[in-house]
Design a protein around this motif. Sequence first.
Motif, short mmCIF file in Angstrom:
data_model
loop_
_atom_site.label_atom_id
_atom_site.label_comp_id
_atom_site.label_asym_id
_atom_site.label_seq_id
_atom_site.Cartn_x
_atom_site.Cartn_y
_atom_site.Cartn_z
N TYR A 50 0.83 -1.20 0.00
CA TYR A 50 0.00 0.00 0.00
C TYR A 50 0.87 1.26 0.00
CZ TYR A 50 -3.90 3.06 1.17
OH TYR A 50 -4.86 4.04 1.14
N GLU A 51 2.07 1.14 0.60
CA GLU A 51 3.00 2.27 0.58
C GLU A 51 3.35 2.66 -0.87
OE1 GLU A 51 6.47 1.44 2.83
OE2 GLU A 51 5.38 0.99 4.68
N THR A 75 0.56 4.61 -2.26
CA THR A 75 0.59 5.95 -1.70
C THR A 75 1.62 6.82 -2.41
OG1 THR A 75 -0.10 5.12 0.47
CG2 THR A 75 0.93 7.29 0.41
N SER A 76 2.80 6.24 -2.66
CA SER A 76 3.83 6.98 -3.40
C SER A 76 3.35 7.31 -4.81
CB SER A 76 5.12 6.15 -3.48
OG SER A 76 5.70 5.98 -2.21
N ALA A 91 0.29 7.77 -5.81
CA ALA A 91 -0.71 8.84 -5.76
C ALA A 91 -0.06 10.19 -5.45
CB ALA A 91 -1.77 8.51 -4.72
N THR A 92 0.90 10.18 -4.53
CA THR A 92 1.56 11.42 -4.12
C THR A 92 2.37 12.02 -5.25
OG1 THR A 92 1.73 10.59 -1.84
CG2 THR A 92 3.14 12.45 -2.44
N ASN A 104 -8.17 7.03 -4.48
CA ASN A 104 -6.88 7.57 -4.08
C ASN A 104 -6.50 7.05 -2.69
OD1 ASN A 104 -4.91 9.44 -2.87
ND2 ASN A 104 -5.23 10.64 -4.72
N LEU A 134 -4.33 7.96 -0.58
CA LEU A 134 -4.08 9.00 0.41
C LEU A 134 -5.37 9.42 1.11
CD1 LEU A 134 -1.61 11.25 -1.62
CD2 LEU A 134 -1.04 9.77 0.32
N LEU A 135 -6.48 9.34 0.37
CA LEU A 135 -7.77 9.74 0.92
C LEU A 135 -8.52 8.57 1.54
CD1 LEU A 135 -8.95 12.01 -2.05
CD2 LEU A 135 -7.80 12.71 0.05
N GLN A 163 -7.66 6.13 3.49
CA GLN A 163 -7.39 5.83 4.89
C GLN A 163 -8.14 6.74 5.86
OE1 GLN A 163 -3.22 6.64 5.83
NE2 GLN A 163 -3.11 7.93 4.00
N HIS A 164 -8.68 7.86 5.35
CA HIS A 164 -9.41 8.78 6.21
C HIS A 164 -10.92 8.53 6.19
CE1 HIS A 164 -5.72 10.97 6.82
NE2 HIS A 164 -5.59 11.19 5.52
#
Length: 205
Positions: free
Chosen positions: A117-118, A121-122, A124-125, A177, A179-180, A182-183
């Motif tokens: 998942y990291e 995240t990279s 997407a970032t 996404n 990054l989003l 997880q919230h």
Amino acid sequence: MSKTELNSGSVRGPVDHDVRVQIVAAATEHFSLYGYEKTTVSDLAKAIGFSKAYIYKFFESKQAIGESICANCLSQIEADVRAAVSEAEHPPEQLRRMFKSIVEASLRLFSQDRKLYEIATSAATERWQAALAYEGRIRELLQDILQAGRQSGDFERKTPLDETVMAIYLVLRPYINPLLLQHGFDYIDEAPAQLSSLVLRSLSP
């Protein structure tokens, strides 16, 4: 096959493909154990048993390897989403299934392998090409569903199609996404049904 054979100038094409697959598979396993950010190409070379220079024959950087892994993960999510959509006959139900399957497939990526998942995240970032291409294909699938719904009379036709596609995509984006995503865990169970119902009401002719 020995490294000598792999380095031979007479073997190209399929053999190169096999080596790339081997490197990606080994890197996927390594990243799963140690994480993407903490792993260097030297670490991968040592774990795989190749030289660092040899790996660079097939991938120009660690990111290029990560992009291949990311593309594989996103392709699986996309396959799951398309399979779910294809099970429905009518566009409104296809849209519901699209919402539900995107959330479920993205959540599996997050919960089953946090190290991989990291990488997502990279991607997407840093806006990797693999992530951008995936987002583009999801919008294309959404557009296909909307077009079918307009042709069948299930969806309104007054709003420009591209505007409607982007608006619905933005509703989906928190679940596309990483990054989003997880919230949004507090609402992960009810979100697909409630959001798709709201979108479908807005699409009524």
